[in-house]
Design an enzyme around this catalytic site. Structure first.
Site, mmCIF file in Angstrom:
data_model
loop_
_atom_site.group_PDB
_atom_site.id
_atom_site.type_symbol
_atom_site.label_atom_id
_atom_site.label_comp_id
_atom_site.label_asym_id
_atom_site.label_seq_id
_atom_site.Cartn_x
_atom_site.Cartn_y
_atom_site.Cartn_z
ATOM 1 N N ARG A 1 5.174 4.021 5.651
ATOM 2 C CA ARG A 1 5.834 3.835 4.350
ATOM 3 C C ARG A 1 6.963 4.848 4.124
ATOM 4 N NH1 ARG A 1 3.236 1.092 0.017
ATOM 5 N NH2 ARG A 1 2.026 -0.585 0.889
ATOM 6 N N ARG B 1 9.391 4.647 -2.314
ATOM 7 C CA ARG B 1 9.693 5.128 -3.656
ATOM 8 C C ARG B 1 9.760 6.640 -3.835
ATOM 9 N NH1 ARG B 1 5.073 1.632 -6.209
ATOM 10 N NH2 ARG B 1 4.357 2.077 -4.099
ATOM 11 N N ARG C 1 16.889 0.317 -4.984
ATOM 12 C CA ARG C 1 15.845 -0.539 -5.563
ATOM 13 C C ARG C 1 16.096 -0.848 -7.047
ATOM 14 N NH1 ARG C 1 12.562 -2.848 -7.872
ATOM 15 N NH2 ARG C 1 10.304 -2.878 -7.698
ATOM 16 N N ASP D 1 7.651 -6.246 4.041
ATOM 17 C CA ASP D 1 6.263 -6.087 3.632
ATOM 18 C C ASP D 1 5.398 -6.941 4.545
ATOM 19 O OD1 ASP D 1 4.732 -4.821 1.188
ATOM 20 O OD2 ASP D 1 3.741 -6.699 1.677
ATOM 21 N N TYR E 1 -5.608 -10.454 1.137
ATOM 22 C CA TYR E 1 -4.688 -10.688 0.011
ATOM 23 C C TYR E 1 -4.595 -12.169 -0.335
ATOM 24 C CZ TYR E 1 -3.237 -5.831 0.040
ATOM 25 O OH TYR E 1 -3.239 -4.461 -0.046
HETATM 26 O O1 CP3 Z 1 6.713 1.788 6.256
HETATM 27 C C1 CP3 Z 1 7.804 1.471 5.750
HETATM 28 O O2 CP3 Z 1 8.586 2.290 5.266
HETATM 29 C C2 CP3 Z 1 8.231 0.012 5.801
HETATM 30 C C3 CP3 Z 1 7.976 -0.748 4.627
HETATM 31 C C4 CP3 Z 1 6.582 -1.206 4.270
HETATM 32 C C5 CP3 Z 1 6.255 -1.583 2.936
HETATM 33 N N1 CP3 Z 1 4.996 -2.118 2.942
HETATM 34 C C6 CP3 Z 1 7.172 -1.466 1.786
HETATM 35 C C7 CP3 Z 1 6.645 -1.532 0.414
HETATM 36 C C8 CP3 Z 1 5.437 -1.449 5.055
HETATM 37 C C9 CP3 Z 1 5.203 -1.164 6.529
HETATM 38 C C10 CP3 Z 1 4.461 -2.028 4.195
HETATM 39 C C11 CP3 Z 1 3.146 -2.481 4.676
HETATM 40 C C12 CP3 Z 1 2.131 -2.926 3.702
HETATM 41 N N2 CP3 Z 1 2.318 -3.652 2.552
HETATM 42 C C13 CP3 Z 1 0.740 -2.731 3.868
HETATM 43 C C14 CP3 Z 1 0.083 -2.052 5.043
HETATM 44 C C15 CP3 Z 1 0.197 -0.583 4.951
HETATM 45 C C16 CP3 Z 1 -0.623 0.069 3.875
HETATM 46 O O3 CP3 Z 1 0.003 0.779 3.067
HETATM 47 O O4 CP3 Z 1 -1.833 -0.080 3.869
HETATM 48 C C17 CP3 Z 1 0.102 -3.306 2.745
HETATM 49 C C18 CP3 Z 1 -1.375 -3.306 2.471
HETATM 50 C C19 CP3 Z 1 1.109 -3.900 1.939
HETATM 51 C C20 CP3 Z 1 0.921 -4.672 0.669
HETATM 52 C C21 CP3 Z 1 1.598 -3.979 -0.452
HETATM 53 N N3 CP3 Z 1 2.967 -3.979 -0.666
HETATM 54 C C22 CP3 Z 1 1.010 -3.202 -1.497
HETATM 55 C C23 CP3 Z 1 -0.471 -2.948 -1.640
HETATM 56 C C24 CP3 Z 1 2.067 -2.751 -2.315
HETATM 57 C C25 CP3 Z 1 1.963 -1.943 -3.572
HETATM 58 C C26 CP3 Z 1 1.777 -0.520 -3.159
HETATM 59 C C27 CP3 Z 1 1.889 0.481 -4.273
HETATM 60 O O5 CP3 Z 1 1.662 1.644 -3.922
HETATM 61 O O6 CP3 Z 1 2.227 0.160 -5.422
HETATM 62 C C28 CP3 Z 1 3.269 -3.224 -1.773
HETATM 63 C C29 CP3 Z 1 4.633 -2.989 -2.305
HETATM 64 C C30 CP3 Z 1 5.551 -2.192 -1.428
HETATM 65 N N4 CP3 Z 1 5.694 -2.391 -0.073
HETATM 66 C C31 CP3 Z 1 6.449 -1.172 -1.829
HETATM 67 C C32 CP3 Z 1 7.146 -0.748 -0.686
HETATM 68 C C33 CP3 Z 1 8.241 0.271 -0.598
HETATM 69 C C34 CP3 Z 1 6.668 -0.701 -3.262
HETATM 70 C C35 CP3 Z 1 7.460 -1.745 -3.972
HETATM 71 C C36 CP3 Z 1 8.534 -1.271 -4.901
HETATM 72 O O7 CP3 Z 1 9.570 -0.719 -4.432
HETATM 73 O O8 CP3 Z 1 8.359 -1.517 -6.087
#
Ligand code: CP3
Length: 340
Positions: free
Chosen positions: A23, A27, A36, A72, A147
């Site tokens: 990640r 943010r 964003r 994502d 999910y």
């Molecule tokens: O690693 C990176 O920098 C690449 C981008 C990336 C994102 N999501 C961006 C993101 C990657 C590799 C993911 C994977 C992902 N997404 C996973 C597996 C990794 C993990 O963290 O367990 C999962 C379970 C998801 C599903 C997901 N997407 C969730 C649960 C959320 C909310 C998370 C939160 O903390 O609120 C997201 C949204 C998301 N994916 C964001 C980002 C940068 C935040 C969205 C925003 O900018 O508002």
């Protein structure tokens, strides 16, 4: 080209331990928030120029040894026919609950249905110009199914487990379909230029070891076997897998992602010499003062004890409220303390 990351994936010796952060594009970076603020998260994922821009940010700001494309794990699920929203966690309006729901899912045509993902990869390869390798990624079938069936994040995962135990035929049909989609999705990423693939199984650890072997392992194994790997290493990260690393290893990846619940050295003893590892600093250590961060980085490097095939990372994604300066300091510590 900085080959440190790819060499470590293959267990080859390196000048210093490569490091990136799960990640890392996100943010906690004001530069990410600036991009964003002009669009939604999904719009960002679907606009290749912007997605590429935020993927490169951590490479320039933190000095990490790999880039991961911005997207994502749920991006390819939307074109299967499931309307997706982020609030900021993912939400599916109509979760999968029946065989009819599974049958209605389609397998996307990657070039037509997720062109923006493949275009992001192509732009990134051009713009990175060999500076660091590019990681593509996908969710493991089980985490995607969590999910799709729960409809959003969950604490107890009652719906997916109910399906697993009470409607095993529906569960199996769903997992087969997701696995096929995933394989085509990741192969399209490799074809577009991804130089490594990470498979995120964030929820694989919610099952007992025997249920993991029965309900998850066959699908992840089929997925990894079906990838056109060639020179492209596969990193398999199953969160919460500490007590069943031997089972997870059977899925066949090249690198095992480790969360912070395991001692990295002991995990390596279980996995044996043939497999590289990635991890595993507790992400909350980045809230600590610099001396503590340095001490914890050293502890993880010491647990690895100089063995080839270690990629430094956090044990899960970086948290949105971490100071970028601390992440940068962590990267510097890894490089300085592991210098040969
Ligand atoms: O690693 C990176 O920098 C690449 C981008 C990336 C994102 N999501 C961006 C993101 C990657 C590799 C993911 C994977 C992902 N997404 C996973 C597996 C990794 C993990 O963290 O367990 C999962 C379970 C998801 C599903 C997901 N997407 C969730 C649960 C959320 C909310 C998370 C939160 O903390 O609120 C997201 C949204 C998301 N994916 C964001 C980002 C940068 C935040 C969205 C925003 O900018 O508002």
């Amino acid at each position: 080209m900085n080959r440190r990351f790819l060499d470590a994936c293959w267990g080859k010796p390196v000048d210093r331990t490569p490091v990136w952060l799960m990640r890392q594009a996100g943010r906690y970076l004001p530069e990410y928030m600036a991009v964003r603020s002009k669009c939604t998260f999904l719009e960002l994922c679907k606009t290749p120029e912007l997605a590429a821009e935020v993927s490169i940010q951590p490479v320039d700001i933190l000095g990490v040894d790999a880039a991961i494309m911005f997207s994502d794990i749920l991006t390819p699920v939307e074109p299967m026919g499931m309307k997706l929203d982020f609030v900021p966690g993912p939400v599916f309006e109509h979760p999968i609950r029946s065989m009819a729901d599974v049958e209605a899912l389609r397998i996307p045509q990657m070039e037509q249905d997720v062109p923006y993902v493949l275009e992001t990869i192509k732009i990134l390869r051009r713009e990175l110009a060999g500076k660091v390798p590019l990681i593509g990624f996908g969710g493991a079938p089980f985490t995607l199914a969590c999910y799709m069936v729960e409809g959003k994040g969950s604490k107890d995962f009652a719906q997916i487990k109910r399906m697993m135990y009470a409607a095993p035929d529906v569960y199996a049909a769903l997992m087969e379909k997701i696995t096929t989609m995933d394989m085509e999705y990741l192969n399209a990423q490799i074809k577009a230029g991804a130089q490594a693939i990470q498979i995120f199984d964030t929820w694989g650890g919610i099952l007992s070891p025997s249920d993991y072997e029965k309900y998850v392992l066959p699908y992840t194994t089929r997925l990894i076997n079906g990838l056109n790997r060639g020179e492209t290493p596969v990193i398999h990260f199953v969160k919460g897998a500490g007590t069943m690393l031997d089972s997870v290893q059977k899925a066949g990846g090249d690198v095992m992602g480790l969360d912070w619940h395991v001692n990295l050295g002991r995990a390596r003893d279980v996995l044996g010499q043939g497999m590289a590892v990635q991890g595993n600093l507790d992400p909350t250590v980045l809230y600590a003062p610099k001396e503590v961060i340095e001490k914890e980085v050293k502890r993880v490097l010491d647990e690895n004890a100089g063995r080839a095939g270690h990629i430094f990372n956090l044990g899960h994604g970086i948290l949105p409220t971490v100071a970028p300066e601390n992440a940068k300091f962590m990267v510097e510590c890894v490089h300085r303390l592991s210098q040969k």
